[in-house]
Scaffold this motif. Structure first.
Motif, PDB file in Angstrom:
ATOM      1  N   GLY A  89       0.790  -1.229   0.000  1.00  0.00           N
ATOM      2  CA  GLY A  89       0.000   0.000   0.000  1.00  0.00           C
ATOM      3  C   GLY A  89       0.818   1.272   0.000  1.00  0.00           C
ATOM      4  O   GLY A  89       0.296   2.345   0.275  1.00  0.00           O
ATOM      5  N   GLN A  90       2.111   1.186  -0.321  1.00  0.00           N
ATOM      6  CA  GLN A  90       2.975   2.367  -0.316  1.00  0.00           C
ATOM      7  C   GLN A  90       3.411   2.707  -1.737  1.00  0.00           C
ATOM      8  O   GLN A  90       3.628   1.821  -2.558  1.00  0.00           O
ATOM      9  CB  GLN A  90       4.215   2.136   0.539  1.00  0.00           C
ATOM     10  CG  GLN A  90       3.900   1.992   1.998  1.00  0.00           C
ATOM     11  CD  GLN A  90       5.174   1.934   2.835  1.00  0.00           C
ATOM     12  OE1 GLN A  90       6.279   2.012   2.326  1.00  0.00           O
ATOM     13  NE2 GLN A  90       5.010   1.815   4.137  1.00  0.00           N
ATOM     14  N   ASP A  91       3.575   3.991  -1.995  1.00  0.00           N
ATOM     15  CA  ASP A  91       4.059   4.446  -3.296  1.00  0.00           C
ATOM     16  C   ASP A  91       5.567   4.645  -3.309  1.00  0.00           C
ATOM     17  O   ASP A  91       6.183   4.598  -4.354  1.00  0.00           O
ATOM     18  CB  ASP A  91       3.390   5.775  -3.678  1.00  0.00           C
ATOM     19  CG  ASP A  91       1.893   5.614  -3.890  1.00  0.00           C
ATOM     20  OD1 ASP A  91       1.463   4.514  -4.296  1.00  0.00           O
ATOM     21  OD2 ASP A  91       1.160   6.586  -3.640  1.00  0.00           O
ATOM     22  N   GLU A  92       6.149   4.895  -2.149  1.00  0.00           N
ATOM     23  CA  GLU A  92       7.582   5.166  -2.083  1.00  0.00           C
ATOM     24  C   GLU A  92       8.373   3.885  -1.843  1.00  0.00           C
ATOM     25  O   GLU A  92       7.922   2.983  -1.146  1.00  0.00           O
ATOM     26  CB  GLU A  92       7.876   6.165  -0.969  1.00  0.00           C
ATOM     27  CG  GLU A  92       7.310   7.537  -1.251  1.00  0.00           C
ATOM     28  CD  GLU A  92       7.721   8.546  -0.205  1.00  0.00           C
ATOM     29  OE1 GLU A  92       8.786   8.361   0.413  1.00  0.00           O
ATOM     30  OE2 GLU A  92       6.980   9.516  -0.021  1.00  0.00           O
ATOM     31  N   THR A  93       9.566   3.842  -2.418  1.00  0.00           N
ATOM     32  CA  THR A  93      10.428   2.674  -2.232  1.00  0.00           C
ATOM     33  C   THR A  93      11.176   2.770  -0.910  1.00  0.00           C
ATOM     34  O   THR A  93      11.211   3.812  -0.257  1.00  0.00           O
ATOM     35  CB  THR A  93      11.452   2.560  -3.382  1.00  0.00           C
ATOM     36  OG1 THR A  93      12.250   3.740  -3.404  1.00  0.00           O
ATOM     37  CG2 THR A  93      10.773   2.366  -4.720  1.00  0.00           C
ATOM     38  N   CYS A  94      11.797   1.682  -0.538  1.00  0.00           N
ATOM     39  CA  CYS A  94      12.655   1.618   0.645  1.00  0.00           C
ATOM     40  C   CYS A  94      13.756   2.671   0.500  1.00  0.00           C
ATOM     41  O   CYS A  94      14.219   2.941  -0.598  1.00  0.00           O
ATOM     42  CB  CYS A  94      13.254   0.210   0.737  1.00  0.00           C
ATOM     43  SG  CYS A  94      14.442  -0.035   2.064  1.00  0.00           S
ATOM     44  N   SER A  95      14.176   3.235   1.594  1.00  0.00           N
ATOM     45  CA  SER A  95      15.198   4.291   1.561  1.00  0.00           C
ATOM     46  C   SER A  95      16.619   3.767   1.714  1.00  0.00           C
ATOM     47  O   SER A  95      17.543   4.547   1.918  1.00  0.00           O
ATOM     48  CB  SER A  95      14.920   5.315   2.666  1.00  0.00           C
ATOM     49  OG  SER A  95      13.686   5.937   2.435  1.00  0.00           O
TER      50      SER A  95
END
Length: 100
Positions: free
Chosen positions: A70-76
């Motif tokens: 459910g997230q749009d951003e990738t792992c940092s």
């Protein structure tokens, strides 16, 4: 912030990088890594060091492409990092944001 000081530098001496902390899930073995600066849309510069030592090298590594449910951003973190992804780890420096 350390990253902005190195954003436009062609040469980075690891001895110049201070006040870093490992962003990986807590671990007792292996090297530590800290983000320095984004270098392209898909890579970033990271500094690496061994336990008890200061930064020893600066590496350009691919960004971790994994996204959470459910997230749009990738792992940092960087690609193929050890341990959990950033959204799965509690940040002891920011206790108000629990892991999901």
């Amino acid at each position: 912030m350390t990253a902005t000081r190195y954003a436009n530098r062609q040469d980075i001496d690891p001895i110049e990088i201070q006040d870093v902390r490992c962003t990986l899930q807590a671990h007792r073995t292996g090297d530590h890594y800290a983000f320095v600066v984004g270098t392209t849309a898909t890579t970033s510069a990271w500094t690496r060091w061994s336990r008890g030592a200061g930064p020893q090298s600066v590496l350009v590594l691919p960004n971790c492409p994994i996204t959470g449910p459910g997230q749009d951003e990738t792992c940092s973190e960087y690609e193929f990092h050890h341990g959990a992804h950033t959204w799965q780890v509690d940040d002891p420096w920011n206790p108000e944001e629990p892991a999901q």
